[in-house]
Design a protein around this motif. Structure first.
Motif, PDB file in Angstrom:
ATOM      1  N   ALA A   1      33.084  43.758  43.998  1.00 48.44           N
ATOM      2  CA  ALA A   1      32.836  42.716  44.928  1.00 48.44           C
ATOM      3  C   ALA A   1      33.804  41.968  44.213  1.00 48.44           C
ATOM      4  CB  ALA A   1      31.524  41.678  44.176  1.00 48.44           C
ATOM      5  N   CYS A   2      34.441  41.589  43.735  1.00 50.22           N
ATOM      6  CA  CYS A   2      35.793  40.315  43.522  1.00 50.22           C
ATOM      7  C   CYS A   2      36.995  41.593  44.515  1.00 50.22           C
ATOM      8  CB  CYS A   2      35.835  40.120  42.597  1.00 50.22           C
ATOM      9  SG  CYS A   2      34.719  39.180  42.032  1.00 50.22           S
ATOM     10  N   ASP A   3      36.739  42.194  44.056  1.00 49.54           N
ATOM     11  CA  ASP A   3      38.123  42.453  44.537  1.00 49.54           C
ATOM     12  C   ASP A   3      37.695  42.976  46.160  1.00 49.54           C
ATOM     13  OD1 ASP A   3      39.667  43.215  42.100  1.00 49.54           O
ATOM     14  OD2 ASP A   3      38.759  45.112  41.854  1.00 49.54           O
ATOM     15  N   THR A   4      36.703  43.263  46.640  1.00 53.07           N
ATOM     16  CA  THR A   4      36.304  43.440  47.807  1.00 53.07           C
ATOM     17  C   THR A   4      36.635  42.132  49.126  1.00 53.07           C
ATOM     18  OG1 THR A   4      35.361  45.667  47.567  1.00 53.07           O
ATOM     19  CG2 THR A   4      34.739  44.755  49.773  1.00 53.07           C
ATOM     20  N   PHE A   5      36.504  41.139  48.034  1.00 56.08           N
ATOM     21  CA  PHE A   5      36.555  39.584  48.721  1.00 56.08           C
ATOM     22  C   PHE A   5      38.064  39.163  48.707  1.00 56.08           C
ATOM     23  CE2 PHE A   5      36.323  35.458  48.060  1.00 56.08           C
ATOM     24  CZ  PHE A   5      36.019  34.572  49.751  1.00 56.08           C
ATOM     25  N   LEU A   6      38.827  40.075  47.955  1.00 59.04           N
ATOM     26  CA  LEU A   6      40.069  39.509  48.120  1.00 59.04           C
ATOM     27  C   LEU A   6      40.606  40.577  49.346  1.00 59.04           C
ATOM     28  CD1 LEU A   6      42.366  38.286  47.206  1.00 59.04           C
ATOM     29  CD2 LEU A   6      43.070  39.736  45.093  1.00 59.04           C
ATOM     30  N   LYS A   7      40.797  41.676  49.451  1.00 61.60           N
ATOM     31  CA  LYS A   7      40.389  42.599  50.205  1.00 61.60           C
ATOM     32  C   LYS A   7      41.195  42.582  51.441  1.00 61.60           C
ATOM     33  CE  LYS A   7      41.429  47.257  49.608  1.00 61.60           C
ATOM     34  NZ  LYS A   7      41.279  48.610  48.976  1.00 61.60           N
ATOM     35  N   ILE A   8      39.298  42.222  51.803  1.00 66.50           N
ATOM     36  CA  ILE A   8      39.202  41.201  52.974  1.00 66.50           C
ATOM     37  C   ILE A   8      39.836  40.544  53.564  1.00 66.50           C
ATOM     38  CG2 ILE A   8      37.004  40.527  54.317  1.00 66.50           C
ATOM     39  CD1 ILE A   8      35.429  43.091  53.181  1.00 66.50           C
ATOM     40  N   VAL A   9      40.046  39.066  52.746  1.00 65.56           N
ATOM     41  CA  VAL A   9      40.217  37.597  52.718  1.00 65.56           C
ATOM     42  C   VAL A   9      40.871  37.981  53.577  1.00 65.56           C
ATOM     43  CG1 VAL A   9      40.895  35.627  52.118  1.00 65.56           C
ATOM     44  CG2 VAL A   9      38.463  36.233  51.661  1.00 65.56           C
TER      45      VAL A   9
END
Length: 999
Positions: free
Chosen positions: A511-519
């Motif tokens: 979840a944290c890795d995907t959040f970073l990628k999206i942001v």
């Protein structure tokens, strides 16, 4: 009398008389003569010793019918008495028949003229084989393949042997089928021209007829494989090898006629079914090349001239030829429409796991966090992803239709399994960027909606973890879609925040890795007020920050803070940006203030291990935000900077006293390691900020002077085991950033780090590995940007620098050697342009040349070839340029003068290489050195000249020289990347696409 003579088999037979008898039997003589001849031949055929005359007859007879009669006798012996014969006689006959076949089929004329005889010999050979294999002739297939590779006509005859009722029919046992398949595969890979292509295809058609009886097309091959024994499994694997090899070389011939097309499509059907078996990765490589070839043809459909050029057709093309090529390309695409559709489903069902997915099913069927990356799986994913993108371009509608149909079966429960959902979502994520934006938007709306619904309706923590993993993976692959659909973007991010509270292993990390990628790809969307919203999303997020991160581990919080840092970085309003940053750092700053306040009351408070861990965590959080904000982090680092240096100094003193009192082993204790982690993170934070900050001199003036004693002085004072290598990389970053502005500080830096670091790293090639590379990176920064500071060094100090550079490029660790060579090149160029040119080169020219030749001709240093060549080119160009006006030779050791430096260097180099390579003649060495001098201004020629010398000198083998061609390989990789960039989706959008400016 003649009859009796023939019937006497106690001596070699009169073959001429036998020829006459056979001729009489087949001739036009009287009935009595034919009857007599018939009786003689019957008597001979019934004589048990007659077969011993066969070789003698075959060698001496001039009559083909006589030879056939002898072979008929031999057939009877093989059929009824073979196993009763002595081994010597069996082996003798087997070898003789083989030799005659090879002899006759190796010559085009005899092969064509005596084709009937050769065919009969082939039949005899197979009949012998039936008795001898496998116990006494296991090498038959390898022997056949080896013979086939020697000439075209022998190869043709080998195929004729394979087609004799097909050996598969004679020998249906799995082990023989496997050997025959191997033979078909190897022979099919030979390339003897169009005629033999047709021969192979004929053999393929015969084989396909037999295959249908052994393995019907309706067979569930994966299931058969799973329940088969080792030989049956080997047969299926060999079948995969056969089809992939055969199609690779002969698919164009198979496409040529309707009869061949039917066999071709059936073969592709078999291969697709076999590809569902796990152990057949060879199929994936073939499908990749097969689809790429079709895609290239499809891609050139609008430009037949490109295809015509690839086909070698004369240019310019007539309109009729252009139309014909276009029609042919379209026809091929239609021919393969059904197999390609099935291939899409194969790729969707078997898609390998991408690197971003952290949640996996273990061997016990439990959903767990992945602990180690499987490189084989990542390679497999890359191949399958590329293949599916080509397939998508060939038919976007079919790709979308198959994926959505499979997804609907997940929702209905008809096809629900973890693996089915995983592979489907990995496939959906893998084609990102391959569709037109409008189609992709329509497709993703349905996919994300269905996945969110599936998450809501499915019960069970493991099931939800699997679905969550797939939602996160898919949305992370489509930044273009998310940028265009704010409501979906907000829904997805809020869903990620939900997953951040899910304690199932791996979910929070992902979840944290995907959040970073999206942001990173959508950051502007979070700092503007969207339609229907009261405030920017970043402000809403900061209000609930404490709740969102409440269940996260420290390393996950750092990733989250980095993500928010990227959002804030996108805010152009300075006042808002500062406000957001203060709100983001409120929690860590409050904690930091508490710790510093307590430390002012009692410094021992900072020695508590829990406090040290908290300090480390706060610093890591700051580093994460600094990496995203760059210059905009200035206000935050200013808040903690001086206190941070004081903590650094105190912890450094604690480390030194621990090591001084406890000895070297003290540095291995958990307490000292924890203290050092704080020191390293402090250095990393400062380096990250200064590296990311824009080149503003006032920032350097604000932050560098206060660090001189707490950081540089501490490094110099410390015992070796307590010195942090990050100090070296920090000051290398500072010099690279502020360049000439640091000249006045170089003596202080040099004094603090040079001598003490050299003593640490030059005792051997192993100790202090982190210090080695960073030390030479710092030296290179100084040489590049602050060269005048090096000129001011004393001759003894400069010698230390040059000795350390030579030591570096002698190093067998590639990065250190490369850094040393780059540093050397900087030094050479700078000294050439300086007033000390003659003085420097008189001292170091010969030493540098000698040392460079030493590593150039040492295979352990092959990766440095490009830089070795550049150094040598520099030296040879310089010596011929006339810039060196003082002699390079030592008058004390060379009493006679040379006419010029170029002549001296030529003779010195010849002598140096002649001594080093006694296996080379004086003429060869001289020719090489003269070639260097002549080609010095043409880098390509100069480089090739050195490559040839390395092989000629036998220091390098002629084969394993990829490092000598590293530049060319890099250029090829760049050309391949440009090709991939030209095909939408082939390089993932996350790897190439920066956030577009919002309109």
């Amino acid at each position: 009398m003649a009859a009796e003579k023939l019937r006497d088999l106690s001596q070699p037979m009169d073959v001429a008389l036998l020829d006459a008898t056979v001729a009489a039997f087949y001739g036009t003589g009287s009935k009595e003569e034919r009857t007599a001849a018939d009786q003689i031949l019957r008597d001979l055929q019934n004589n048990p010793d007659m077969w011993l005359q066969v070789v003698h007859i075959l060698q001496n007879s001039k009559n083909l019918n006589t030879k056939f009669f002898a072979l008929q006798v031999l057939e009877g012996v093989i059929k009824y008495r073979w196993n009763a014969l002595p081994v010597e006689q069996r082996d003798g006959m087997k070898n003789y028949i083989s030799e005659v076949i090879v002899q006759l089929s190796s010559n085009e004329t005899s092969f064509r003229e005596e084709r009937l005889y050769v065919n009969k010999l082939n039949i005899i050979l197979v009949q012998i084989l039936k008795h001898e294999w496998p116990a006494r002739w296991r090498s038959f297939i390898p022997d056949l393949v080896a013979a086939a590779k020697t000439s075209e006509t022998i190869c043709e005859n080998c195929m004729a042997i394979l087609k004799l009722e097909t050996l598969l029919k004679f020998f249906p046992m799995p082990s023989y089928r496997n050997l025959t398949l191997q033979c078909l595969t190897e022979v099919g890979a030979l390339n003897f021209g169009d005629f033999y292509n047709v021969q192979y295809v004929n053999m393929y058609n015969v084989f396909m007829v037999q295959l249908q009886t052994i393995l019907p097309p309706t067979t569930n091959i994966p299931e058969a494989y799973a329940h088969g024994n080792s030989e049956e499994q080997a047969f299926i694997q060999n079948l995969a090898l056969f089809f992939t090899s055969f199609f690779k070389f002969h698919i164009r011939v198979l496409e040529s006629t309707q009869e061949n097309i039917s066999a071709l499509l059936m073969g592709l059907e078999y291969l697709i079914n076999i590809s569902y078996v796990d152990e057949t990765e060879v199929c994936l490589d073939y499908w990749n090349s097969f689809v790429l070839e079709l895609f290239d043809a499809h891609n050139n459909l609008e430009n037949p001239a490109v295809t015509a050029n690839m086909m070698g057709l004369p240019m310019p093309l007539l309109p009729s030829v252009v139309d014909g090529i276009g029609a042919q390309l379209l026809q091929r695409r239609q021919l393969y429409a059904v197999p390609l559709s099935k291939l899409r489903m194969l790729m969707i069902c078997r898609m390998a796991k991408p690197e971003e997915v952290l949640i996996v099913e273990d061997e016990n069927g439990n959903i767990v966090r992945e602990t180690m990356k499987d490189n084989d799986v990542l390679v497999q994913y890359k191949i399958m992803r590329e293949t599916l993108i080509y397939l998508s371009h060939l038919d976007h509608e079919d790709t979308e239709k198959q994926m959505l149909k499979k997804l609907s079966k997940q929702l209905s429960g008809e096809d629900w399994t973890w693996n089915n959902l995983n592979t489907l979502c990995w496939a959906i994520g893998s084609i990102s960027g391959s569709m037109m934006e409008e189609q992709e938007n329509r497709f993703l709306v349905m996919v994300i909606r269905d996945l969110l619904n599936l998450c809501e309706m499915t019960k069970g923590k493991d099931n939800k973890a699997v679905i969550a993993s797939n939602i996160m993976y898919v949305v992370g692959q489509y930044p273009r879609f998310l940028r265009a659909h704010w409501k979906f973007l907000k829904t997805v991010v809020n869903k990620l925040f939900e997953f951040m509270h899910e304690t199932h292993p791996g979910v929070q990390d992902m979840a944290c890795d995907t959040f970073l990628k999206i942001v990173q790809k959508c950051k502007r969307k979070f700092v503007i007020v969207q339609v229907g919203e009261n405030e920017p999303f970043v402000s809403e997020l900061l209000s609930g920050l404490a709740t969102t991160v409440a269940d996260l581990e420290p390393h996950q919080i750092h990733t989250f803070y980095e993500s928010v840092g990227h959002m804030i970085q996108a805010e152009s309003d300075v006042q808002k940006r500062e406000e957001y940053l203060q709100r983001l750092m409120l929690l860590p700053n409050q904690k930091w203030s508490e710790i510093i306040a307590q430390a002012r009351q009692s410094v021992d408070f900072l020695k508590d291990q829990d406090v040290i861990r908290t300090v480390l965590n706060i610093l890591q959080t700051n580093t994460s935000v600094a990496s995203a904000l760059g210059t905009f982090f200035l206000s935050q680092i200013s808040v903690i900077f001086l206190d941070m240096l004081n903590v650094y100094k105190m912890y450094s003193e604690l480390i030194s006293s621990s090591i001084s009192s406890g000895g070297p082993f003290a540095s291995k204790t958990s307490y000292v390691k924890l203290l050092r982690s704080v020191k390293r993170e402090t250095l990393k934070l400062i380096e990250t900020f200064l590296d990311k900050a824009e080149d503003q001199p006032q920032i350097g003036k604000q932050f560098v002077p206060p660090m001189m004693d707490p950081v540089l002085g501490d490094y110099a004072r410390n015992v070796p085991d307590a010195r942090e290598s990050e100090v070296l990389s920090l000051f290398a970053t500072i010099i690279n950033k502020y360049k000439g502005a640091m000249i006045d500080d170089v003596p202080r830096i040099f004094e603090a780090i040079f001598q003490c670091t050299l003593e640490m790293i030059t005792k051997n090639f192993e100790d202090y590995p982190e210090h080695r590379l960073k030390f030479f990176s710092l030296l290179r920064a100084i040489a590049t940007h602050c060269f005048p500071a090096l000129i001011r060094l004393s001759s003894q100090q400069l010698k230390l620098v040059m000795d350390s550079i030579i030591w570096a490029f002698r190093h067998t660790e590639r990065n250190i050697a490369e850094t040393g060579l780059n540093l050397l090149l900087e030094m050479l160029k700078n000294f050439q342009a300086s007033e000390f040119c003659n003085q420097f080169y008189r001292t170091y020219f010969v030493t540098i040349e000698q040392e460079i030749f030493a590593v150039l001709t040492d295979t352990f240093h092959k990766p440095g070839f490009k830089l070795h060549v550049l150094v040598l080119q520099h030296l040879f160009c310089l010596v011929e340029s006339g810039l060196l006006t003082e002699p390079l030779w030592d008058a004390a050791t060379i009493p006679y003068p040379y006419p010029n430096n170029a002549m001296f260097v030529r003779e010195y180099t010849i002598k140096l290489l002649g001594t080093s390579f006694p296996n080379m003649t004086a003429a060869e060495v001289t020719q090489f050195v003269d070639g260097l001098l002549e080609s010095r201004n043409d880098l390509s020629t100069f480089k090739n000249h050195i490559r040839d010398f390395l092989v000629q000198s036998k220091e390098f083998s002629a084969q394993d020289n990829k490092d000598l061609y590293a530049e060319e390989a890099a250029a090829q990789r760049e050309r391949e990347r440009q090709r991939m960039l030209s095909i939408p989706g082939l390089i993932a959008p996350n790897e190439i696409q920066d956030e577009m400016v919002d309109s």
